[in-house]
Design a protein around this motif. Structure first.
Motif, short mmCIF file in Angstrom:
data_model
loop_
_atom_site.label_atom_id
_atom_site.label_comp_id
_atom_site.label_asym_id
_atom_site.label_seq_id
_atom_site.Cartn_x
_atom_site.Cartn_y
_atom_site.Cartn_z
N CYS A 92 -4.59 -2.95 2.63
CA CYS A 92 -5.27 -3.99 1.01
C CYS A 92 -5.87 -5.26 1.56
O CYS A 92 -4.31 -6.08 2.01
CB CYS A 92 -5.19 -3.44 -0.22
SG CYS A 92 -3.52 -3.95 -0.28
N GLU A 103 0.46 -1.25 0.48
CA GLU A 103 0.07 0.29 -0.16
C GLU A 103 0.92 1.60 0.07
O GLU A 103 1.72 1.67 0.34
CB GLU A 103 -1.00 -0.22 1.59
CG GLU A 103 -1.81 -1.29 1.33
CD GLU A 103 -1.50 -2.19 2.51
OE1 GLU A 103 -1.94 -3.16 2.80
OE2 GLU A 103 -0.02 -2.15 2.82
N SER A 159 -3.47 3.67 -2.65
CA SER A 159 -2.87 2.60 -3.95
C SER A 159 -2.51 1.12 -3.52
O SER A 159 -1.58 1.22 -2.17
CB SER A 159 -2.13 3.52 -4.50
OG SER A 159 -2.01 3.92 -5.88
N CYS A 160 -2.44 0.40 -3.68
CA CYS A 160 -2.57 -1.26 -3.47
C CYS A 160 -1.74 -2.26 -4.74
O CYS A 160 -2.39 -1.97 -5.72
CB CYS A 160 -3.46 -1.76 -2.76
SG CYS A 160 -2.66 -3.65 -2.22
N VAL A 161 -0.39 -2.63 -4.86
CA VAL A 161 0.40 -2.93 -5.86
C VAL A 161 0.67 -4.18 -5.37
O VAL A 161 1.10 -4.61 -4.25
CB VAL A 161 1.82 -2.19 -6.58
CG1 VAL A 161 2.16 -2.95 -7.27
CG2 VAL A 161 1.59 -0.83 -6.64
N ARG A 184 -9.34 -0.57 -9.51
CA ARG A 184 -8.62 -1.64 -10.36
C ARG A 184 -8.30 -1.17 -11.17
O ARG A 184 -9.47 -0.99 -12.58
CB ARG A 184 -9.17 -2.75 -10.35
CG ARG A 184 -10.25 -3.77 -10.47
CD ARG A 184 -10.50 -4.67 -10.62
NE ARG A 184 -9.47 -5.71 -10.72
CZ ARG A 184 -9.65 -6.81 -9.97
NH1 ARG A 184 -11.02 -7.00 -8.51
NH2 ARG A 184 -8.53 -7.16 -10.24
N GLY A 199 0.39 6.03 -0.02
CA GLY A 199 -0.51 7.27 -0.46
C GLY A 199 -0.99 7.45 0.86
O GLY A 199 -2.04 8.74 0.89
N ARG A 209 -10.47 5.92 -3.35
CA ARG A 209 -9.75 7.32 -3.69
C ARG A 209 -11.32 7.72 -2.46
O ARG A 209 -12.26 7.68 -2.68
CB ARG A 209 -11.11 8.37 -4.76
CG ARG A 209 -10.99 9.66 -4.64
CD ARG A 209 -10.13 9.89 -5.09
NE ARG A 209 -9.97 11.16 -5.08
CZ ARG A 209 -9.26 12.35 -4.90
NH1 ARG A 209 -7.61 12.15 -4.33
NH2 ARG A 209 -9.60 14.19 -4.90
N THR A 231 -5.90 9.64 -2.02
CA THR A 231 -5.62 8.35 -2.80
C THR A 231 -5.03 7.95 -2.37
O THR A 231 -3.71 7.65 -2.42
CB THR A 231 -5.69 8.61 -4.10
OG1 THR A 231 -7.28 9.88 -4.58
CG2 THR A 231 -6.39 7.57 -5.38
N TYR A 262 -7.04 0.91 -5.97
CA TYR A 262 -6.59 2.47 -5.46
C TYR A 262 -8.63 2.63 -4.44
O TYR A 262 -9.04 2.01 -4.53
CB TYR A 262 -7.11 3.06 -6.62
CG TYR A 262 -6.15 2.93 -7.82
CD1 TYR A 262 -6.50 2.46 -8.61
CD2 TYR A 262 -4.63 3.24 -7.25
CE1 TYR A 262 -5.67 2.44 -9.86
CE2 TYR A 262 -4.02 4.13 -8.31
CZ TYR A 262 -4.02 2.57 -9.75
OH TYR A 262 -2.86 3.23 -10.81
N THR A 281 -2.81 -3.06 -9.91
CA THR A 281 -3.21 -1.64 -8.36
C THR A 281 -4.99 -1.50 -8.77
O THR A 281 -5.73 -1.66 -9.38
CB THR A 281 -2.59 -0.50 -9.29
OG1 THR A 281 -0.99 -1.07 -9.63
CG2 THR A 281 -2.68 0.13 -8.09
#
Length: 119
Positions: free
Chosen positions: A95, A6, A21-23, A71, A8, A81, A19, A79, A77
């Protein structure tokens, strides 16, 4: 090995937006059900939002109307928001992913990212 990372999180003021993010790496992202959860120290983990393999979102009560989950399978990734953030949104956001094989499933989680909202 599957990794969820994660990013952001941060410290913001009431009414601000962020926002997350999770990669995801190490597995076929497009086959994962995904979600965001959050936890305040000493309290139970709370579901924020989930998104299906097909992109259908569902929101927890606290997130509905203010947060949007999405997604991007091309970037592996997910997201979140978040708008109109309030102090009660302060938590560690994590995540989560699930790979459903029909008769079994695997679950994965990231380490979390801190979101702090001050008034």
């Amino acid at each position: 090995q599957v990794h969820l990372v994660e990013s952001g999180g941060g410290s913001v003021q009431r009414g601000d937006a962020l926002t997350l993010s999770c990669v995801v790496s190490g597995t076929d992202f497009s086959e994962l059900g995904l979600g965001w959860s959050r936890q305040v120290l000493g309290k139970e983990r709370e579901l924020v939002a989930i998104i299906t393999v097909g992109g259908l979102p569902t929101y927890g009560d606290a997130a509905r109307g203010r947060f949007t989950i999405s997604r991007d399978n091309t970037k592996a990734t997910m997201y979140l928001r978040m708008t109109d953030l309030q102090p009660e949104d302060t938590a560690v956001y994590r995540c989560d992913a699930i790979r459903d094989y029909g008769t079994s499933h695997d679950t994965y989680s990231g380490q979390g990212t801190q979101v702090t909202v001050s008034s």
